[in-house]
Design a protein around this motif. Structure first.
Motif, mmCIF file in Angstrom:
data_model
loop_
_atom_site.group_PDB
_atom_site.id
_atom_site.type_symbol
_atom_site.label_atom_id
_atom_site.label_comp_id
_atom_site.label_asym_id
_atom_site.label_seq_id
_atom_site.Cartn_x
_atom_site.Cartn_y
_atom_site.Cartn_z
ATOM 1 N N HIS A 27 -13.606 48.559 -44.050
ATOM 2 C CA HIS A 27 -13.819 49.582 -45.013
ATOM 3 C C HIS A 27 -15.079 50.095 -45.548
ATOM 4 O O HIS A 27 -15.551 50.736 -45.789
ATOM 5 C CB HIS A 27 -12.433 49.620 -45.931
ATOM 6 N N THR A 28 -15.543 48.669 -46.238
ATOM 7 C CA THR A 28 -16.823 48.705 -46.898
ATOM 8 C C THR A 28 -17.921 48.962 -46.124
ATOM 9 O O THR A 28 -18.832 49.801 -46.264
ATOM 10 C CB THR A 28 -16.976 47.109 -47.524
ATOM 11 N N ARG A 30 -17.786 50.911 -43.313
ATOM 12 C CA ARG A 30 -17.476 52.417 -42.968
ATOM 13 C C ARG A 30 -18.092 53.318 -44.237
ATOM 14 O O ARG A 30 -18.659 54.261 -44.004
ATOM 15 C CB ARG A 30 -16.349 52.772 -42.586
ATOM 16 N N ARG A 31 -18.056 52.797 -45.469
ATOM 17 C CA ARG A 31 -18.448 53.530 -46.518
ATOM 18 C C ARG A 31 -19.876 53.429 -46.687
ATOM 19 O O ARG A 31 -20.413 54.447 -46.865
ATOM 20 C CB ARG A 31 -17.770 52.934 -47.895
ATOM 21 N N ALA A 32 -20.466 52.536 -46.352
ATOM 22 C CA ALA A 32 -21.800 52.108 -46.427
ATOM 23 C C ALA A 32 -22.611 52.954 -45.298
ATOM 24 O O ALA A 32 -23.518 53.588 -45.348
ATOM 25 C CB ALA A 32 -22.240 50.731 -46.152
ATOM 26 N N LEU A 34 -21.294 55.861 -44.112
ATOM 27 C CA LEU A 34 -21.219 57.272 -44.550
ATOM 28 C C LEU A 34 -22.250 57.470 -45.500
ATOM 29 O O LEU A 34 -22.844 58.681 -45.383
ATOM 30 C CB LEU A 34 -19.684 57.403 -45.065
ATOM 31 N N THR A 35 -22.365 56.680 -46.329
ATOM 32 C CA THR A 35 -23.481 57.021 -47.489
ATOM 33 C C THR A 35 -24.676 56.887 -46.835
ATOM 34 O O THR A 35 -25.667 57.834 -47.189
ATOM 35 C CB THR A 35 -23.426 55.634 -48.485
ATOM 36 N N THR A 38 -25.219 60.402 -44.962
ATOM 37 C CA THR A 38 -25.337 61.237 -45.795
ATOM 38 C C THR A 38 -26.852 61.439 -46.446
ATOM 39 O O THR A 38 -27.425 62.548 -46.537
ATOM 40 C CB THR A 38 -24.464 61.238 -47.063
ATOM 41 N N ASN A 115 -20.819 50.382 -38.559
ATOM 42 C CA ASN A 115 -19.301 50.797 -38.336
ATOM 43 C C ASN A 115 -18.789 49.719 -37.277
ATOM 44 O O ASN A 115 -17.693 49.616 -37.097
ATOM 45 C CB ASN A 115 -19.224 52.135 -37.527
#
Length: 117
Positions: A27-28, A30-32, A34-35, A38, A115
């Protein structure tokens, strides 16, 4: 008797299993990712917007156009004057388009790697 338990009638001690942290790390990651995607997309968008504003002869005295140009200059500092053409429009497209493409490729490449981890 063949019982090897230290005290008959009690369950043997088994250490509690450690919580599965792979889902949390996934999860971490994937969040990184996505950031990072972006940030790369915003950087490429600002550079693309400056190219578009330049090619459409936007008013250079406008505050928004000045802001976009300043941000694009800051993002593309490393690629200024790589291409020196006589045609001003082609020079801007190449000198600001190259960093936009590089930001997208590098940002999304690193995000894809995060990912997978």
């Amino acid at each position: 008797m063949s019982n090897i338990d230290p005290v008959p009638g009690y369950q043997p001690y088994e250490p509690s299993p450690q919580p599965d942290r792979s889902a949390r790390h996934q999860h971490t990651g994937r969040r990184a990712a996505l950031t990072l995607c972006t940030i790369a997309d915003i950087a490429a968008g600002v550079l693309g917007l400056w190219i578009l504003l330049f090619l459409l002869d936007a008013n250079q005295a406008n505050v928004f156009v000045e802001f976009v140009r300043g941000a694009a200059d800051w993002l593309a500092w490393w690629s200024q004057d790589i291409f020196t053409m006589d045609t001003e429009g082609l020079r801007v497209v190449l000198n600001y388009g190259l960093p936009a493409i590089m930001y997208l490729l590098i940002g999304h490449g690193i995000a894809a790697r995060l990912n997978r981890a």
